[in-house]
Design a protein around this motif. Structure first.
Motif, PDB file in Angstrom:
ATOM      1  N   UNK A 213      92.292 -28.169  33.005  1.00  0.00           N
ATOM      2  CA  UNK A 213      91.732 -27.793  31.705  1.00  0.00           C
ATOM      3  C   UNK A 213      90.196 -27.833  31.738  1.00  0.00           C
ATOM      4  N   UNK A 214      89.635 -28.820  32.418  1.00  0.00           N
ATOM      5  CA  UNK A 214      88.182 -28.954  32.462  1.00  0.00           C
ATOM      6  C   UNK A 214      87.547 -28.159  33.599  1.00  0.00           C
ATOM      7  N   UNK A 215      88.219 -28.095  34.745  1.00  0.00           N
ATOM      8  CA  UNK A 215      87.645 -27.426  35.917  1.00  0.00           C
ATOM      9  C   UNK A 215      88.006 -25.947  35.931  1.00  0.00           C
ATOM     10  N   UNK A 216      89.223 -25.641  35.536  1.00  0.00           N
ATOM     11  CA  UNK A 216      89.730 -24.281  35.614  1.00  0.00           C
ATOM     12  C   UNK A 216      90.526 -24.062  36.886  1.00  0.00           C
ATOM     13  N   UNK A 217      91.095 -22.884  36.993  1.00  0.00           N
ATOM     14  CA  UNK A 217      91.884 -22.504  38.171  1.00  0.00           C
ATOM     15  C   UNK A 217      91.090 -21.510  39.005  1.00  0.00           C
ATOM     16  N   UNK A 218      91.500 -21.366  40.222  1.00  0.00           N
ATOM     17  CA  UNK A 218      90.895 -20.348  41.063  1.00  0.00           C
ATOM     18  C   UNK A 218      89.795 -20.868  41.948  1.00  0.00           C
ATOM     19  N   UNK A 219      90.071 -20.930  43.214  1.00  0.00           N
ATOM     20  CA  UNK A 219      89.098 -21.281  44.250  1.00  0.00           C
ATOM     21  C   UNK A 219      88.476 -22.661  44.067  1.00  0.00           C
ATOM     22  N   UNK A 220      89.178 -23.538  43.367  1.00  0.00           N
ATOM     23  CA  UNK A 220      88.744 -24.925  43.246  1.00  0.00           C
ATOM     24  C   UNK A 220      89.920 -25.834  43.539  1.00  0.00           C
ATOM     25  N   UNK A 221      89.620 -26.986  44.091  1.00  0.00           N
ATOM     26  CA  UNK A 221      90.629 -27.993  44.417  1.00  0.00           C
ATOM     27  C   UNK A 221      90.146 -29.327  43.877  1.00  0.00           C
ATOM     28  N   UNK A 222      91.068 -30.132  43.431  1.00  0.00           N
ATOM     29  CA  UNK A 222      90.721 -31.475  42.977  1.00  0.00           C
ATOM     30  C   UNK A 222      91.791 -32.440  43.469  1.00  0.00           C
ATOM     31  N   UNK A 223      91.571 -33.712  43.237  1.00  0.00           N
ATOM     32  CA  UNK A 223      92.450 -34.757  43.756  1.00  0.00           C
ATOM     33  C   UNK A 223      93.913 -34.528  43.402  1.00  0.00           C
ATOM     34  N   UNK A 224      94.185 -33.905  42.284  1.00  0.00           N
ATOM     35  CA  UNK A 224      95.554 -33.734  41.820  1.00  0.00           C
ATOM     36  C   UNK A 224      96.099 -32.329  42.043  1.00  0.00           C
ATOM     37  N   UNK A 225      95.346 -31.480  42.728  1.00  0.00           N
ATOM     38  CA  UNK A 225      95.822 -30.149  43.126  1.00  0.00           C
ATOM     39  C   UNK A 225      95.127 -29.773  44.428  1.00  0.00           C
ATOM     40  N   UNK A 226      95.854 -29.932  45.526  1.00  0.00           N
ATOM     41  CA  UNK A 226      95.321 -29.687  46.868  1.00  0.00           C
ATOM     42  C   UNK A 226      96.178 -28.640  47.578  1.00  0.00           C
TER      43      UNK A 226
END
Length: 164
Positions: A65-78
């Motif tokens: 919700x804060x970062x968005x989708x697409x070409x980004x990765x975070x600790x909870x989506x790798x």
């Protein structure tokens, strides 16, 4: 990659647990006593994995919700191969025993998060840490430091990596 997946799994457990504590970042309580009582009959042999999966989904929703989708990765989506390694780590009985100890209190969880981190100053909202191709050891230490500082300040930060 096995070492990095273990670090990512440990960070997920710690941040997931701390994100449920007051002041909560998300409304789930997968590491709470009520959830344990509810999950035990259904997931008697894999309750810890169910807790981790649940808190990961709750945290991923907020991060997306804060970062968005697409070409980004975070600790909870790798990436999927990394997710598989994390799942294997969470299924390891030795890892589970150590992780349960780490999340037995907020102070222990914060102390372990501090031990995994490098010094970082958190800001409210999304924070780019680097690219996925960079050293994951350095990235995970920075991510841990950002979360640690955010929990200490009482703010919500969302560190992420750019996917090339």
């Amino acid at each position: 990659m096995i070492h990095e997946a273990k670090t990512a799994a440990e960070l997920r457990v710690l941040v997931g647990y701390l994100g449920e504590q007051a002041p909560a970042w998300w409304s789930s309580q997968f590491f709470g006593t009520t959830a344990t009582a509810f999950l035990t009959p259904v997931f008697s042999r894999s309750m810890f994995q169910a807790q981790c999966q649940g808190v990961t989904a709750a945290a991923a929703r907020l991060h997306d919700e804060f970062i968005g989708h697409g070409r980004t990765l975070h600790l909870f989506r790798l990436p999927e191969v990394f997710e598989q390694s994390i799942a294997a780590t969470l299924a390891d009985p030795q890892f589970e025993a150590a992780a349960r100890e780490m999340v037995s209190s907020k102070d222990l969880a914060l102390a372990r998060l501090a031990a995994l981190s490098s010094t970082a100053t958190a800001a409210e909202g999304p924070v780019v840490v680097g690219d996925w191709s960079d050293s994951l050891d350095v990235a995970f230490k920075t991510i841990a430091g950002l979360y640690y500082d955010a929990f200490a300040k009482g703010i919500k930060t969302f560190p992420y990596l750019r996917e090339l």
